[in-house]
Design an enzyme around this catalytic site. Structure first.
Site, PDB file in Angstrom:
ATOM      1  N   ASP A   5      57.925 -19.360   1.081  1.00 33.70           N
ATOM      2  CA  ASP A   5      57.435 -18.712  -0.121  1.00 33.70           C
ATOM      3  C   ASP A   5      56.464 -17.964  -0.617  1.00 33.70           C
ATOM      4  O   ASP A   5      56.704 -18.743  -2.031  1.00 33.70           O
ATOM      5  CB  ASP A   5      58.089 -20.446  -0.756  1.00 33.70           C
ATOM      6  CG  ASP A   5      59.584 -21.251   0.586  1.00 33.70           C
ATOM      7  OD1 ASP A   5      59.842 -20.200  -0.173  1.00 33.70           O
ATOM      8  OD2 ASP A   5      59.333 -21.995  -0.183  1.00 33.70           O
ATOM      9  N   LYS A  52      51.053 -13.425  15.067  1.00 29.27           N
ATOM     10  CA  LYS A  52      51.682 -14.231  15.656  1.00 29.27           C
ATOM     11  C   LYS A  52      51.602 -14.779  13.703  1.00 29.27           C
ATOM     12  O   LYS A  52      50.882 -15.748  14.137  1.00 29.27           O
ATOM     13  CB  LYS A  52      51.988 -15.421  16.461  1.00 29.27           C
ATOM     14  CG  LYS A  52      52.093 -15.089  17.981  1.00 29.27           C
ATOM     15  CD  LYS A  52      50.418 -14.908  18.503  1.00 29.27           C
ATOM     16  CE  LYS A  52      50.023 -14.518  19.861  1.00 29.27           C
ATOM     17  NZ  LYS A  52      51.371 -13.451  20.606  1.00 29.27           N
ATOM     18  N   LYS A  87      43.053 -19.481  21.202  1.00 27.27           N
ATOM     19  CA  LYS A  87      42.037 -18.336  20.736  1.00 27.27           C
ATOM     20  C   LYS A  87      40.897 -19.242  18.924  1.00 27.27           C
ATOM     21  O   LYS A  87      41.935 -19.414  18.369  1.00 27.27           O
ATOM     22  CB  LYS A  87      42.225 -16.778  20.827  1.00 27.27           C
ATOM     23  CG  LYS A  87      43.301 -16.322  21.175  1.00 27.27           C
ATOM     24  CD  LYS A  87      44.735 -16.198  21.634  1.00 27.27           C
ATOM     25  CE  LYS A  87      45.528 -15.879  22.094  1.00 27.27           C
ATOM     26  NZ  LYS A  87      47.161 -15.585  22.816  1.00 27.27           N
ATOM     27  N   HIS A  95      51.071  -8.068  18.156  1.00 29.93           N
ATOM     28  CA  HIS A  95      50.976  -8.366  18.924  1.00 29.93           C
ATOM     29  C   HIS A  95      50.396  -9.935  17.820  1.00 29.93           C
ATOM     30  O   HIS A  95      50.158 -11.054  18.386  1.00 29.93           O
ATOM     31  CB  HIS A  95      49.724  -8.537  18.787  1.00 29.93           C
ATOM     32  CG  HIS A  95      49.275  -9.050  20.441  1.00 29.93           C
ATOM     33  ND1 HIS A  95      48.262 -10.480  20.537  1.00 29.93           N
ATOM     34  CD2 HIS A  95      49.536 -10.049  22.080  1.00 29.93           C
ATOM     35  CE1 HIS A  95      48.227 -11.190  21.250  1.00 29.93           C
ATOM     36  NE2 HIS A  95      49.204 -10.965  22.419  1.00 29.93           N
ATOM     37  N   ASP A 153      27.945 -22.329  14.034  1.00 29.19           N
ATOM     38  CA  ASP A 153      27.730 -23.337  13.873  1.00 29.19           C
ATOM     39  C   ASP A 153      28.149 -24.767  12.926  1.00 29.19           C
ATOM     40  O   ASP A 153      28.132 -24.968  12.045  1.00 29.19           O
ATOM     41  CB  ASP A 153      26.679 -22.610  12.523  1.00 29.19           C
ATOM     42  CG  ASP A 153      25.031 -21.607  13.217  1.00 29.19           C
ATOM     43  OD1 ASP A 153      24.950 -22.427  14.374  1.00 29.19           O
ATOM     44  OD2 ASP A 153      24.374 -21.336  12.605  1.00 29.19           O
ATOM     45  N   HIS A 197      46.769 -20.762  25.667  1.00 26.98           N
ATOM     46  CA  HIS A 197      46.681 -19.664  24.994  1.00 26.98           C
ATOM     47  C   HIS A 197      46.354 -19.407  23.695  1.00 26.98           C
ATOM     48  O   HIS A 197      46.046 -18.818  22.890  1.00 26.98           O
ATOM     49  CB  HIS A 197      48.188 -19.869  24.593  1.00 26.98           C
ATOM     50  CG  HIS A 197      48.903 -17.779  24.589  1.00 26.98           C
ATOM     51  ND1 HIS A 197      49.389 -18.159  23.762  1.00 26.98           N
ATOM     52  CD2 HIS A 197      48.849 -16.921  24.819  1.00 26.98           C
ATOM     53  CE1 HIS A 197      49.554 -16.389  23.015  1.00 26.98           C
ATOM     54  NE2 HIS A 197      49.486 -16.149  24.432  1.00 26.98           N
TER      55      HIS A 197
END
Length: 561
Positions: free
Chosen positions: A462, A457, A207, A455, A212, A205
């Site tokens: 704090d 996450k 991404k 979508h 470079d 899952h």
């Protein structure tokens, strides 16, 4: 191809792209029942031919690693010039708006000089996915090494595209946990692998996009139209971050861990040769990625929600504007998903290098406040323990997730709603995204008549620690999928992300509360002196959507969501 705007009759691959969506075929519509019947017949055929389909065994995987040092590239020099003196730090820029996030990826590809490493759960064969591949191809033609690693779940029918892309010099394409047969269609893939379900439902899952070995983009977005405001039916509110400096080699090493694992297969090991020459394959790639309907986005015309310019303006001016801070990056090891059970090591909530372990570690260490976003929220026993612990310590806890009307995973909503009342009783401030209100606001982009869905996450702890990654707060991320995430220790970024979540709460969400009878109520805030509207059933849904959910609720085990 089915019309993606007819959502009642067709679920696009990107809308399926967070869960084992085969469960959706249990919903009682005639089209879905026909699909289910067809798959059952294919499954019977696959069962009868069990043993005919298997992954290739004699696979040549040439090991490779990230370039050692990108400091001598143009991008590397810009990063070094922007980095403050003293302890090596990492630079960040949040990318909350989709057009700025896509623009950043493309600009980095255009300016790459040595390498581009790309790792995604989904690179869709649509306008956005093909646009990215053309930008990567152009970089490869300049001599840049391009390594593309894609999870194989949603590549059905895309073998010609990826194989022709891999025919270019300096390009390698590998697929994680592939399906061995029936590769042209999503349903036939599952049918041929029905006896191997425990393997094929476990997915990568992650991404990640690194250029470079010095600068990149990571976060929640996949490469598909829905993530960049280009889908006619629904689009996602998401969060990425530009990342540069000290933590980037760590991200590159996490990519290498996957690239060189035995669970990835070169595209050539899965796609039979067509007899075409390399030149013919490259010409085919041009045909597949050019012509009418292809994407040609312009540079964003103004600043984003946080006042940042499009990345190209900073790069052209030779002055990167980033927030510099200490950071830590983590990714689940590939063995978490695919090794034999005895070889998987500690579970994700105990493995110190896993994303889940470190998310829980920082959440449970909170002293004052947690603000969290997740599209799929099924806390489970461990999540509820975390909530009880931090609430017992007097820590305020705010969560923004999808409503039933907003989610693209209605069955997952079953798991979520089992916990809503308990979270509210513990004092959690719970918000659910409203598609109608997102359509009306322009703060996160022009959604028009398209539905807005969460979508992203993320978490802010704090007002000093930021988490951004691919991990949903649900059993699938814990048990079955691999994830990647980064923790940034920056009050400035924490304030920015808190503000972005605040915009969502104020402009696009319902707040949940327990009514006098203990039932859940949805509060829609009013403007001016008007009274708030209180709703007593799942907002923006019809009777049949709620009835289907109630019908299926007793049948859906939480571990499969």
């Amino acid at each position: 191809m089915p019309n993606p705007t007819r959502r009642a009759a067709y679920i696009s691959p990107a809308q399926w792209a967070e869960r084992a969506q085969w469960l959706q075929w249990l919903l009682p519509s005639s089209l879905q029942l026909r699909r289910l019947a067809g798959l059952l017949l294919l499954g019977i055929a696959a069962f009868c031919m069990a043993g005919c389909a298997g992954l290739p065994t004699d696979v040549q995987r040439t090991p490779s690693t990230a370039i050692a040092n990108g400091a001598d590239t143009t991008l590397g020099r810009l990063v070094q010039a922007a980095m403050p003196p003293g302890e090596p730090l990492s630079g960040f820029r949040l990318l909350p708006m989709p057009q700025f996030s896509l623009h950043a990826r493309i600009e980095l590809a255009r300016r790459a000089q040595r390498s581009i490493d790309v790792q995604y759960y989904l690179v869709q064969n649509d306008e956005t996915g093909r646009y990215l591949l053309r930008a990567l191809r152009d970089a490869a033609d300049r001599g840049v090494r391009v390594r593309l690693l894609v999870d194989d779940l949603y590549t059905a029918g895309a073998d010609p595209l990826f194989a022709s892309f891999a025919s270019h010099p300096n390009v390698e394409v590998r697929l994680f946990n592939p399906f061995p047969a029936g590769r042209d269609r999503f349903g036939t893939r599952w049918a041929w692998s029905i006896l191997d379900f425990d393997r094929v439902h476990r997915r990568m899952h992650n991404k990640l996009y690194v250029v470079d070995n010095t600068i990149g983009v990571m976060g929640g977005r996949n490469m598909a139209n829905e993530y960049f405001l280009r889908d006619g039916g629904s689009n996602f509110i998401d969060i990425d971050t530009l990342v540069a400096g000290a933590v980037v080699p760590r991200l590159s090493s996490l990519f290498d861990m996957y690239w060189n694992s035995p669970y990835v297969y070169p595209i050539g090991a899965l796609v039979p040769p067509t007899g075409e020459s390399p030149l013919q394959l490259r010409e085919r790639f041009d045909r597949l990625t050019s012509g009418p309907g292809q994407l040609h986005p312009e540079e964003p015309a103004s600043t984003d929600l946080l006042g940042n310019n499009p990345l190209a303006q900073d790069l052209d001016a030779g002055a990167l504007k980033l927030v510099w801070a200490r950071a830590e990056a983590y990714a689940d090891a590939p063995v978490k998903a695919l090794a034999p059970e005895a070889a998987r090591g500690l579970p994700a909530d105990e493995a110190r290098d896993s994303v889940l372990y470190n998310v829980r570690r920082y959440l449970r260490g909170a002293q004052n406040e947690i603000v969290q976003t997740t599209p799929y929220l099924i806390p489970g026993r461990g999540g509820m323990e975390t909530i009880r612990l931090v609430r017992g310590n007097g820590v305020s806890y705010t969560i923004v997730t999808n409503s039933l009307a907003a989610t693209d995973e209605s069955l997952v909503h079953i798991g979520y709603r089992r916990y809503r009342a308990d979270m509210l009783r513990l004092g959690v401030e719970l918000y659910e995204l409203s598609p109608k209100r997102v359509e009306q606001t322009r703060r996160f982009g022009m959604y028009g008549s398209a539905s807005g869905r969460l979508h992203g996450k993320s978490a802010v702890i704090d007002r000093s620690t930021v988490f951004i990654g691919s991990m949903n707060f649900d059993p699938r991320s814990m048990l079955h999928n691999t994830e990647v995430g980064i923790f940034i220790f920056s009050p400035q970024l924490a304030q920015q992300l808190t503000s972005l979540v605040g915009f969502m709460r104020l402009d696009g969400a319902y707040q949940l509360q327990l009514g006098p009878s203990g039932a859940i109520e949805w509060v829609s805030p009013a403007s001016g002196d008007a009274a708030d509207t209180i709703l007593h059933q799942e907002p923006e849904t019809d009777f049949w959507a709620r009835w289907r959910l109630n019908l299926l609720a007793p049948l859906v085990p939480e571990s499969l969501l």
